[in-house]
Write a protein that holds these residues in place. Structure first.
Motif, PDB file in Angstrom:
ATOM      1  N   SER A 183     130.887  13.455 133.312  1.00  0.00           N
ATOM      2  CA  SER A 183     130.875  14.751 133.988  1.00  0.00           C
ATOM      3  C   SER A 183     129.448  15.244 134.205  1.00  0.00           C
ATOM      4  CB  SER A 183     131.647  15.781 133.161  1.00  0.00           C
ATOM      5  OG  SER A 183     131.513  17.067 133.729  1.00  0.00           O
ATOM      6  N   THR A 184     129.214  15.772 135.400  1.00  0.00           N
ATOM      7  CA  THR A 184     127.918  16.394 135.694  1.00  0.00           C
ATOM      8  C   THR A 184     127.981  17.910 135.529  1.00  0.00           C
ATOM      9  OG1 THR A 184     128.500  16.462 138.041  1.00  0.00           O
ATOM     10  CG2 THR A 184     127.217  14.564 137.252  1.00  0.00           C
ATOM     11  N   GLU A 185     128.989  18.375 134.809  1.00  0.00           N
ATOM     12  CA  GLU A 185     129.072  19.809 134.517  1.00  0.00           C
ATOM     13  C   GLU A 185     127.856  20.240 133.701  1.00  0.00           C
ATOM     14  OE1 GLU A 185     132.071  22.990 132.296  1.00  0.00           O
ATOM     15  OE2 GLU A 185     132.590  20.863 132.465  1.00  0.00           O
ATOM     16  N   LYS A 186     127.394  21.426 133.961  1.00  0.00           N
ATOM     17  CA  LYS A 186     126.171  21.905 133.324  1.00  0.00           C
ATOM     18  C   LYS A 186     126.268  21.865 131.799  1.00  0.00           C
ATOM     19  CE  LYS A 186     125.681  26.006 134.984  1.00  0.00           C
ATOM     20  NZ  LYS A 186     125.073  27.325 135.286  1.00  0.00           N
ATOM     21  N   PHE A 187     125.158  21.500 131.158  1.00  0.00           N
ATOM     22  CA  PHE A 187     125.048  21.648 129.714  1.00  0.00           C
ATOM     23  C   PHE A 187     124.993  23.140 129.395  1.00  0.00           C
ATOM     24  CE2 PHE A 187     123.081  17.440 128.007  1.00  0.00           C
ATOM     25  CZ  PHE A 187     124.064  16.724 128.676  1.00  0.00           C
ATOM     26  N   LYS A 188     125.535  23.516 128.280  1.00  0.00           N
ATOM     27  CA  LYS A 188     125.395  24.900 127.829  1.00  0.00           C
ATOM     28  C   LYS A 188     124.134  25.022 126.983  1.00  0.00           C
ATOM     29  CE  LYS A 188     128.202  24.289 123.650  1.00  0.00           C
ATOM     30  NZ  LYS A 188     129.378  24.749 122.885  1.00  0.00           N
ATOM     31  N   PHE A 189     123.600  26.220 126.905  1.00  0.00           N
ATOM     32  CA  PHE A 189     122.438  26.418 126.038  1.00  0.00           C
ATOM     33  C   PHE A 189     122.697  27.555 125.060  1.00  0.00           C
ATOM     34  CE2 PHE A 189     121.287  29.494 129.354  1.00  0.00           C
ATOM     35  CZ  PHE A 189     120.744  30.532 128.620  1.00  0.00           C
ATOM     36  N   VAL A 190     122.141  27.381 123.867  1.00  0.00           N
ATOM     37  CA  VAL A 190     122.336  28.340 122.781  1.00  0.00           C
ATOM     38  C   VAL A 190     120.964  28.739 122.249  1.00  0.00           C
ATOM     39  CG1 VAL A 190     123.311  28.740 120.501  1.00  0.00           C
ATOM     40  CG2 VAL A 190     124.546  27.314 122.155  1.00  0.00           C
ATOM     41  N   LYS A 191     120.715  30.018 122.204  1.00  0.00           N
ATOM     42  CA  LYS A 191     119.456  30.507 121.646  1.00  0.00           C
ATOM     43  C   LYS A 191     119.649  30.753 120.155  1.00  0.00           C
ATOM     44  CE  LYS A 191     115.707  33.721 122.630  1.00  0.00           C
ATOM     45  NZ  LYS A 191     115.255  34.836 123.499  1.00  0.00           N
ATOM     46  N   MET A 192     118.944  29.967 119.350  1.00  0.00           N
ATOM     47  CA  MET A 192     119.099  30.066 117.903  1.00  0.00           C
ATOM     48  C   MET A 192     118.595  31.421 117.407  1.00  0.00           C
ATOM     49  SD  MET A 192     120.487  27.167 117.425  1.00  0.00           S
ATOM     50  CE  MET A 192     120.511  27.056 115.647  1.00  0.00           C
ATOM     51  N   LYS A 193     119.408  32.063 116.615  1.00  0.00           N
ATOM     52  CA  LYS A 193     119.066  33.408 116.151  1.00  0.00           C
ATOM     53  C   LYS A 193     118.276  33.394 114.852  1.00  0.00           C
ATOM     54  CE  LYS A 193     123.115  35.509 118.340  1.00  0.00           C
ATOM     55  NZ  LYS A 193     124.348  36.323 118.131  1.00  0.00           N
ATOM     56  N   GLU A 194     118.686  32.577 113.910  1.00  0.00           N
ATOM     57  CA  GLU A 194     118.051  32.577 112.591  1.00  0.00           C
ATOM     58  C   GLU A 194     116.898  31.579 112.552  1.00  0.00           C
ATOM     59  OE1 GLU A 194     118.798  34.784 110.409  1.00  0.00           O
ATOM     60  OE2 GLU A 194     120.456  35.565 111.615  1.00  0.00           O
ATOM     61  N   VAL A 195     115.841  31.897 113.253  1.00  0.00           N
ATOM     62  CA  VAL A 195     114.638  31.058 113.224  1.00  0.00           C
ATOM     63  C   VAL A 195     113.446  31.935 112.867  1.00  0.00           C
ATOM     64  CG1 VAL A 195     115.481  29.339 114.861  1.00  0.00           C
ATOM     65  CG2 VAL A 195     114.323  31.373 115.707  1.00  0.00           C
ATOM     66  N   PRO A 196     112.462  31.395 112.157  1.00  0.00           N
ATOM     67  CA  PRO A 196     111.288  32.192 111.773  1.00  0.00           C
ATOM     68  C   PRO A 196     110.562  32.735 112.999  1.00  0.00           C
ATOM     69  CG  PRO A 196     111.361  30.101 110.593  1.00  0.00           C
ATOM     70  CD  PRO A 196     112.401  30.015 111.645  1.00  0.00           C
ATOM     71  N   GLN A 197     110.014  33.926 112.854  1.00  0.00           N
ATOM     72  CA  GLN A 197     109.333  34.598 113.953  1.00  0.00           C
ATOM     73  C   GLN A 197     107.844  34.751 113.653  1.00  0.00           C
ATOM     74  OE1 GLN A 197     111.274  35.900 117.018  1.00  0.00           O
ATOM     75  NE2 GLN A 197     112.095  34.064 116.041  1.00  0.00           N
ATOM     76  N   GLN A 198     107.045  34.648 114.698  1.00  0.00           N
ATOM     77  CA  GLN A 198     105.598  34.820 114.549  1.00  0.00           C
ATOM     78  C   GLN A 198     105.247  36.296 114.417  1.00  0.00           C
ATOM     79  OE1 GLN A 198     105.312  33.020 118.602  1.00  0.00           O
ATOM     80  NE2 GLN A 198     103.701  34.530 118.912  1.00  0.00           N
ATOM     81  N   HIS A 199     104.077  36.548 113.840  1.00  0.00           N
ATOM     82  CA  HIS A 199     103.642  37.923 113.606  1.00  0.00           C
ATOM     83  C   HIS A 199     102.559  38.374 114.567  1.00  0.00           C
ATOM     84  CE1 HIS A 199     105.182  37.833 109.157  1.00  0.00           C
ATOM     85  NE2 HIS A 199     106.151  37.851 110.049  1.00  0.00           N
ATOM     86  N   ASN A 200     102.202  37.527 115.527  1.00  0.00           N
ATOM     87  CA  ASN A 200     101.214  37.920 116.527  1.00  0.00           C
ATOM     88  C   ASN A 200     101.649  37.374 117.880  1.00  0.00           C
ATOM     89  OD1 ASN A 200     100.687  35.185 116.455  1.00  0.00           O
ATOM     90  ND2 ASN A 200      98.718  35.387 115.416  1.00  0.00           N
ATOM     91  N   GLY A 201     100.767  37.474 118.865  1.00  0.00           N
ATOM     92  CA  GLY A 201     101.134  37.024 120.204  1.00  0.00           C
ATOM     93  C   GLY A 201     100.587  35.673 120.586  1.00  0.00           C
TER      94      GLY A 201
END
Length: 755
Positions: free
Chosen positions: A691-709
């Motif tokens: 199938s060439t149906e689109k892959f779905k994407f999931v944005k992981m929520k519980e991932v470490p976050q940076q403290h600057n830009g």
């Protein structure tokens, strides 16, 4: 009323000032072409400012659907009512004064305002320029005025001004570093400036601020400062400059009316261009591009399917090959000269045996010390082809253990064992002795260090286990001493918190003491400016695409050396992959709208990712379940993706989740969702039922976050590193980032990653 007119987007412009010096520097780099478009040569790359780029930037109507008589107008109502004493000659200033005087009739005031926008913005000229009278006749019918292709008129006038033969005049007028040539920028030069920010991302990052993917693109940018010529030149002459030859519409832009109406015109122009085989330029022929053959709006563009003149392609490839060969030969000669100098110094202090010195006679026997090591002899006679062959042999040689070559093959030196003396180094010592001297002193103490030379007076057993081992070659990095490198053994787990090798830290500190931001640092793939490494060491430094690619290469290399520690059913891609996918998606969309029915074909460059040819040490997708790739969204933000080919899911690991808006992320991910299943069906599974149906994407929520830009780049590398090692990404904490930055810089400089 203005907001609903054809000029409505112009009223939404942010605070932006025309940087005339930027446009001036582009004109200094303009190329001659017969086409109705402008080409600029930025460094060794070319960029086009054509009708497609103008429309994507401005969003103005550029079709030719409406036929209007562009003459007359002196007898129209507006001229009679507001310019009674003009005598048919109305200047820009007169229109502005009439606009201020008109207070009772708001409709006429609105129409005069539209004329002012035309005269001062889209078709800007000198203040005393006469206004076209047919404008007044056209503006009296607002529906017809809004449908008129003012974008095409503005573009044609702007291009005509840009293509004036002023290049020689500008270059010859330089005196004492300043140009005395004075000229005016007519037409719509603001569109050229914003196009430059889009096509040359370094300019946008340096001098302007970009917000989100607005429609049209000129609404994205804010540039309230005045630029100096020297600042612009510094960016344009940077060796890391990225140049997009054309602009490609995004998913949202493809649905806009101005682009849909422009597409048939573009396809017709492309057909005419193909039938005429293009126009020549003074630089040996310009590349022939269609409007969709361009990498998307990202920071790290790769070369994609440009049809260059054959002579140019051959010439550029020959120049690249020549540069690589010269680099190889230069390094070899430097090492040879160093060793010869050492031999001369040792001879001067009397460290050679007087009766067996190689400098006494050209005739040698097995008891003489060779003139120079066999390695040096080879390199003295090596030509360009030999140098390249030697590099290939060295790449497949195992590192420090000195074991047999890959595949069980023997080197040229091994074939000669037993026929000539083998030369062995001991550290950096330069003392030598003959076999006779060594035998005499074998059972008693010696003075000074002695380098042993194995006797060749007897047959050496051959076969595995009997091969005379020699030292592995020093690594190519000129900044490290591999003899000091620590050896790690009995490894059963990857340790990302292991302290960096002290010897690498020493080498890094020595390099930093003498480093200049303009220096070029040789890494494995390419030479980068020292500033890129210094930014890596800076807590607020942003990682460039070259640094990210270099780190991912060493991660792939390390996984091959330690297969028990890292996943082997995965492939780590480079930062160019997503850009190839974006470009392929744009081409596929255009193909789907065209009347041609032949099967769509992906570019050869993209297919090389699938078969594992690129990136270096890549893997064929048939042997993989997971793909790991870095992505750069909205031009300046890195995040990592994990593509599960079996579950048809793309997992997003973002260290600054609030930076990319939901709509922007969906637009960025759609090419990956669409193109990857198509690649799988055609070139991996080769199964019509897939199938060439689109892959779905999931944005992981519980991932470490940076403290600057600015830590998004190092977080992206660590996400991929931890995922490949089957470790929990939650262990990536911001407090470790400074240590990881320093470790990454030291290991990049050493061309070696520890497990």
């Amino acid at each position: 009323m203005f907001e609903t007119s054809c000029f409505g987007p112009l009223l939404k412009l942010r605070k932006i000032k025309l940087a005339s010096q930027l446009v001036h520097q582009l004109l200094m780099r303009s190329m001659k072409t017969k086409k109705e478009e402008a080409w600029f040569k930025i460094g060794n790359k070319r960029a086009r400012f054509g009708l497609q780029e103008f429309v994507l930037v401005t969003g103005l109507n550029a079709t030719s659907s409406e036929i209007v008589e562009m003459s007359g107008g002196a007898d129209c109502r507006i001229v009679k009512d507001h310019f009674k004493k003009s005598g048919g000659k109305i200047m820009k200033g007169d229109v502005y004064e009439a606009f201020k005087r008109c207070k009772r009739n708001q409709t006429d005031k609105y129409k005069l305002g539209l004329i002012i926008i035309l005269a001062y913005v889209l078709l800007a000229t000198e203040e005393n320029t006469l206004i076209e009278l047919w404008w007044f006749e056209l503006v009296d019918d607002l529906d017809l005025f809004d449908k008129f292709p003012w974008g095409k008129l503005s573009y044609e006038y702007t291009i005509r001004i840009v293509k004036r033969d002023m290049g020689d005049k500008l270059r010859n007028s330089l005196k004492e570093g300043e140009s005395r040539c004075r000229y005016s920028l007519h037409g719509f030069p603001l569109a050229i400036m914003i196009w430059a920010f889009e096509a040359i991302p370094n300019l946008g990052k340096k001098f302007a601020k970009k917000y989100c993917d607005g429609i049209p693109r000129m609404l994205d940018w804010e540039q309230p400062k005045r630029l100096t010529s020297s600042d612009v030149v510094t960016v344009l002459e940077s060796k890391e400059l990225e140049v997009m030859s054309t602009l490609i519409p995004t998913e949202v832009e493809l649905k806009e009316v101005y682009w849909k109406e422009l597409t048939p015109c573009v396809q017709e122009e492309d057909t005419d261009s193909e039938s005429s085989k293009g126009d020549d330029t003074e630089h040996g022929g310009e590349p022939s591009h269609s409007f969709h053959q361009h990498s998307p709006r990202v920071s790290e563009p790769p070369p994609v399917r440009h049809d260059h003149n054959i002579a140019d392609v051959v010439r550029m490839e020959m120049e690249k090959l020549e540069g690589r060969l010269l680099g190889v030969i230069s390094k070899r000669l430097d090492r040879m000269e160093y060793k010869i100098d050492s031999l001369v110094e040792m001879a001067a202090v009397g460290r050679f045996h007087s009766t067996t010195s190689a400098y006494d006679s050209p005739i040698h026997n097995t008891t003489n010390v060779p003139v120079s090591p066999p390695e040096v002899k080879r390199k003295e006679k090596a030509g360009p082809n030999d140098a390249m062959d030697e590099l290939e042999k060295e790449r497949i040689m195992e590192d420090e253990d000195g074991e047999e070559l890959a595949g069980g093959e023997k080197s040229a030196e091994d074939e000669n064992v037993g026929n000539e003396t083998e030369f062995v180094e001991k550290g950096m010592s330069g003392e030598f002795c003959t076999p006779e001297k060594l035998e005499e002193d074998e059972n008693k103490s010696t003075k000074g260090d002695i380098v042993q030379i194995e006797s060749t007076g007897f047959d050496i057993p051959k076969g595995r286990g009997h091969r005379t081992k020699r030292k592995a070659r020093p690594l190519c990095s000129p900044f490290t001493d591999p003899t000091k490198r620590r050896k790690l053994s009995d490894l059963d787990v990857y340790d990302p918190y292991r302290e960096v090798d002290p010897s690498k830290v020493d080498d890094l500190n020595k390099w930093m003491e003498a480093a200049s931001t303009s220096d070029l640092v040789p890494l494995h793939h390419c030479d980068v400016e020292a500033k890129s490494l210094l930014d890596l060491l800076n807590k607020d430094g942003w990682l460039t695409g070259e640094i990210v690619n270099e780190a991912l290469y060493h991660i792939r290399d390390r996984a091959l050396k330690f297969p028990n520690l890292f996943q082997q059913d995965c492939c780590i891609l480079d930062c160019y992959f997503c850009q190839f996918v974006q470009s392929a998606h744009g081409e596929w969309q255009i193909h789907a709208q065209s009347p041609r029915k032949e099967e769509f074909k992906f570019s050869k460059s993209l297919l090389k990712y699938v078969d594992g040819s690129i990136p270096e040490l890549g893997k064929c997708w048939k042997d993989c379940r997971y793909l790991y790739a870095p992505c750069c969204a909205i031009g300046s933000h890195w995040f990592a993706v994990k593509i599960d080919l079996e579950d048809r899911t793309i997992f997003i690991f973002d260290s600054l989740k609030s930076h990319v808006r939901k709509a922007e992320l969906e637009a960025f991910m759609k090419p990956l969702q669409v193109v990857i299943p198509m690649l799988m069906k055609l070139h991996v599974k080769c199964d019509d039922s897939y199938s060439t149906e689109k892959f779905k994407f999931v944005k992981m929520k519980e991932v470490p976050q940076q403290h600057n830009g600015s830590d998004c780049g190092i977080f992206t590398i660590k996400y991929i590193e931890f995922l490949q090692a089957n470790m929990d990404v939650c262990a990536i904490q911001p407090e470790y980032i400074p240590m990881w930055r320093k470790k990454l810089a030291a290991e990049l400089l050493a061309w070696h990653f520890e497990p």
